[in-house]
Design a protein around this motif. Structure first.
Motif, mmCIF file in Angstrom:
data_model
loop_
_atom_site.group_PDB
_atom_site.id
_atom_site.type_symbol
_atom_site.label_atom_id
_atom_site.label_comp_id
_atom_site.label_asym_id
_atom_site.label_seq_id
_atom_site.Cartn_x
_atom_site.Cartn_y
_atom_site.Cartn_z
ATOM 1 N N ASN A 67 45.719 48.680 24.292
ATOM 2 C CA ASN A 67 44.351 49.163 24.077
ATOM 3 C C ASN A 67 43.988 50.135 25.194
ATOM 4 O OD1 ASN A 67 41.306 49.051 24.468
ATOM 5 N ND2 ASN A 67 41.497 47.871 22.580
ATOM 6 N N LEU A 68 43.403 51.262 24.838
ATOM 7 C CA LEU A 68 43.087 52.280 25.845
ATOM 8 C C LEU A 68 42.112 51.777 26.896
ATOM 9 C CD1 LEU A 68 42.889 55.645 23.864
ATOM 10 C CD2 LEU A 68 44.347 55.148 25.822
ATOM 11 N N ALA A 69 41.229 50.865 26.525
ATOM 12 C CA ALA A 69 40.317 50.297 27.516
ATOM 13 C C ALA A 69 41.093 49.495 28.556
ATOM 14 C CB ALA A 69 39.273 49.423 26.827
ATOM 15 N N ALA A 73 41.528 50.390 32.658
ATOM 16 C CA ALA A 73 41.303 49.455 33.755
ATOM 17 C C ALA A 73 42.550 49.349 34.626
ATOM 18 C CB ALA A 73 40.921 48.082 33.198
ATOM 19 N N GLY A 74 43.713 49.271 33.997
ATOM 20 C CA GLY A 74 44.958 49.171 34.750
ATOM 21 C C GLY A 74 45.241 50.411 35.581
ATOM 22 N N ALA A 75 44.928 51.589 35.024
ATOM 23 C CA ALA A 75 45.190 52.837 35.751
ATOM 24 C C ALA A 75 44.329 52.952 37.000
ATOM 25 C CB ALA A 75 44.948 54.027 34.829
ATOM 26 N N ALA A 85 41.578 42.502 37.133
ATOM 27 C CA ALA A 85 41.158 41.181 36.664
ATOM 28 C C ALA A 85 39.760 41.263 36.073
ATOM 29 C CB ALA A 85 41.206 40.186 37.814
ATOM 30 N N VAL A 86 39.688 41.718 34.833
ATOM 31 C CA VAL A 86 38.399 41.860 34.153
ATOM 32 C C VAL A 86 38.526 41.444 32.692
ATOM 33 C CG1 VAL A 86 37.348 43.662 35.578
ATOM 34 C CG2 VAL A 86 38.896 44.314 33.726
ATOM 35 N N HIS A 87 37.434 40.969 32.162
ATOM 36 C CA HIS A 87 37.285 40.765 30.727
ATOM 37 C C HIS A 87 36.585 42.002 30.176
ATOM 38 C CE1 HIS A 87 34.843 38.681 27.321
ATOM 39 N NE2 HIS A 87 35.844 39.393 26.823
ATOM 40 N N ILE A 88 37.249 42.719 29.290
ATOM 41 C CA ILE A 88 36.679 43.906 28.650
ATOM 42 C C ILE A 88 36.234 43.516 27.252
ATOM 43 C CG2 ILE A 88 37.099 46.272 27.887
ATOM 44 C CD1 ILE A 88 39.411 46.388 29.921
ATOM 45 N N HIS A 89 34.957 43.666 26.982
ATOM 46 C CA HIS A 89 34.446 43.374 25.638
ATOM 47 C C HIS A 89 33.936 44.666 25.017
ATOM 48 C CE1 HIS A 89 32.902 41.167 22.257
ATOM 49 N NE2 HIS A 89 31.747 41.796 22.387
ATOM 50 N N ILE A 90 34.427 44.951 23.823
ATOM 51 C CA ILE A 90 34.069 46.183 23.112
ATOM 52 C C ILE A 90 33.200 45.826 21.917
ATOM 53 C CG2 ILE A 90 34.949 48.195 21.872
ATOM 54 C CD1 ILE A 90 37.632 47.722 23.418
ATOM 55 N N ALA A 91 31.995 46.348 21.908
ATOM 56 C CA ALA A 91 31.117 46.236 20.738
ATOM 57 C C ALA A 91 31.256 47.528 19.955
ATOM 58 C CB ALA A 91 29.678 46.007 21.170
ATOM 59 N N LEU A 111 36.833 52.782 31.864
ATOM 60 C CA LEU A 111 37.111 53.413 33.155
ATOM 61 C C LEU A 111 35.839 53.540 33.987
ATOM 62 C CD1 LEU A 111 39.216 54.806 34.960
ATOM 63 C CD2 LEU A 111 38.649 56.957 33.794
ATOM 64 N N LEU A 112 34.770 54.044 33.377
ATOM 65 C CA LEU A 112 33.510 54.188 34.101
ATOM 66 C C LEU A 112 32.943 52.825 34.477
ATOM 67 C CD1 LEU A 112 31.215 55.930 35.205
ATOM 68 C CD2 LEU A 112 30.214 55.948 32.903
ATOM 69 N N ALA A 113 33.067 51.853 33.578
ATOM 70 C CA ALA A 113 32.541 50.520 33.848
ATOM 71 C C ALA A 113 33.290 49.849 35.004
ATOM 72 C CB ALA A 113 32.617 49.654 32.592
ATOM 73 N N CYS A 114 34.615 49.959 35.012
ATOM 74 C CA CYS A 114 35.402 49.361 36.097
ATOM 75 C C CYS A 114 35.139 50.071 37.422
ATOM 76 C CB CYS A 114 36.891 49.401 35.753
ATOM 77 S SG CYS A 114 37.388 48.209 34.482
ATOM 78 N N ASN A 115 35.013 51.382 37.385
ATOM 79 C CA ASN A 115 34.707 52.117 38.616
ATOM 80 C C ASN A 115 33.383 51.646 39.208
ATOM 81 O OD1 ASN A 115 35.331 54.305 40.512
ATOM 82 N ND2 ASN A 115 33.582 55.366 39.607
ATOM 83 N N THR A 116 32.422 51.333 38.333
ATOM 84 C CA THR A 116 31.118 50.850 38.780
ATOM 85 C C THR A 116 31.203 49.398 39.261
ATOM 86 O OG1 THR A 116 30.054 52.320 37.166
ATOM 87 C CG2 THR A 116 28.705 50.567 38.095
ATOM 88 N N LEU A 117 31.869 48.545 38.467
ATOM 89 C CA LEU A 117 31.980 47.124 38.811
ATOM 90 C C LEU A 117 32.702 46.929 40.139
ATOM 91 C CD1 LEU A 117 31.660 44.119 37.818
ATOM 92 C CD2 LEU A 117 33.983 44.359 36.894
ATOM 93 N N TRP A 118 33.816 47.624 40.310
ATOM 94 C CA TRP A 118 34.632 47.457 41.507
ATOM 95 C C TRP A 118 34.128 48.277 42.687
ATOM 96 C CZ3 TRP A 118 39.568 48.530 38.166
ATOM 97 C CH2 TRP A 118 39.862 47.386 37.409
ATOM 98 N N GLN A 119 33.098 49.105 42.446
ATOM 99 C CA GLN A 119 32.636 50.038 43.471
ATOM 100 C C GLN A 119 33.830 50.803 44.038
ATOM 101 O OE1 GLN A 119 30.270 47.800 46.285
ATOM 102 N NE2 GLN A 119 28.694 47.342 44.772
ATOM 103 N N ALA A 120 34.659 51.303 43.090
ATOM 104 C CA ALA A 120 35.926 51.930 43.465
ATOM 105 C C ALA A 120 35.755 53.319 44.051
ATOM 106 C CB ALA A 120 36.847 51.988 42.235
ATOM 107 N N GLY A 121 34.610 53.939 43.809
ATOM 108 C CA GLY A 121 34.328 55.220 44.431
ATOM 109 C C GLY A 121 35.097 56.402 43.876
ATOM 110 N N ALA A 122 35.656 56.265 42.666
ATOM 111 C CA ALA A 122 36.383 57.396 42.079
ATOM 112 C C ALA A 122 35.410 58.529 41.767
ATOM 113 C CB ALA A 122 37.117 56.964 40.820
#
Length: 299
Positions: A67-69, A73-75, A85-91, A111-122
């Motif tokens: 799944n691209l989502a 997240a992995g990338a 380590a996230v649960h991705i839920h797609i509505a 990608l945007l959600a994980c960047n925000t959740l992890w405060q990854a700073g991309a």
């Protein structure tokens, strides 16, 4: 904590396709327009990466790491040296396997959600680079609005849009594989001289002016003959929409969703009702464009 991102569907108002390249891809002049049909992607911390999905045709969405989502997240996690380590839920509300970039939208949203959740700073540039690695349509799902995609479609130039365009979308009874449609394009083009794909200046001008009649005269999709070859019944849907008063009718991207440009919201209702009772499609939706790209709704 969880983060939810809304991401739009797209319609290709121009899809010019060049000859197959040595790497198997095709150079494109791909004019994207984001439309107001959306998926929402929510990421929540979890013990391991997993994907769930709800909504129309959710049973057709892969829930593994293809799944691209999940890949998005992995990338990002790999670049930051962390576990995804996230649960991705797609509505889901974007048609599945419909040529409207639903899977690509989910990748950009995750990608945007994980960047925000992890405060990854991309940065925006880094996010777009990851999107381009994930797939040709993923960068536009992040950007939204209107854009010209060149190369495989991943190199974007944003475009001016001078007004609101109204669309009706007819969902087909079954899906179409994008790789299969490109293979059929190659088969139909065998022995022909395929010109370099270039953006239509008439079409770009119609977008900038917000002129639906001018846009209707300029829309085109080089993949449409291949989609119709694989799914001939789509011709009946296109004819039904034209008969109902659509200004233009075309296959959306690689299909099988068909897209109908109409003059205004009132016309959209009329064309949608006619298509819904035509017996040529499974479901009908209306939407306006342009729509914003991936947007954080809650964090």
């Amino acid at each position: 904590m969880s983060v939810t991102v809304r991401v739009p569907a797209k319609v290709n108002v121009q899809l010019a396709v060049g000859a197959a390249r040595a790497d198997g891809f095709h150079d494109l002049a791909n004019v994207f327009l984001a439309v107001g049909l959306h998926d929402e992607v929510t990421v929540t911390p979890a013990d391991e990466l997993r994907v769930t999905c709800e909504g129309p045709d959710a049973d057709q969405v892969p829930l593994d790491r293809t799944n691209l989502a999940a890949r998005a997240a992995g990338a990002l996690a790999e670049r930051r040296g962390i576990e995804p380590a996230v649960h991705i839920h797609i509505a889901k509300d974007i048609p599945v396997a419909g040529g409207m970039a639903g899977g690509s939208a989910d990748g950009a949203g995750a990608l945007l959600a994980c960047n925000t959740l992890w405060q990854a700073g991309a940065s925006r540039a880094e996010l777009l680079a990851i999107c381009a690695e994930l797939g040709s349509d993923v960068p536009f799902s992040l950007v939204g609005g209107a854009a010209l995609g060149t190369g495989r479609g991943e190199r974007l130039t944003t475009l001016e849009v001078g007004g609101t365009f109204h669309w009706v979308f007819a969902m087909a009874e079954r899906g179409l594989s994008t790789p299969a449609v490109f293979r059929e394009f190659d088969r139909l083009a065998e022995g022909l001289d395929i010109p370099e794909p270039v953006a239509s200046q008439e079409l770009l001008g119609a977008l900038a002016k917000g002129d639906p009649d001018a846009l209707a005269a300029a829309v085109s999709n080089d993949l449409q003959p291949a989609a119709l070859s694989l799914f001939p019944e789509l011709a009946d849907t296109l004819a039904a929409g034209r008969t109902a008063g659509a200004l233009a009718a075309l296959v959306s991207g690689s299909g099988p969703t068909t897209a109908f440009l109409v003059r205004d919201a009132e016309s959209a209702v009329k064309v949608a009702e006619a298509l819904g009772s035509s017996g040529t499609c499974r479901k009908v939706r209306t939407a306006s464009a342009p729509a914003p790209g991936a947007t954080v709704l809650s964090a």
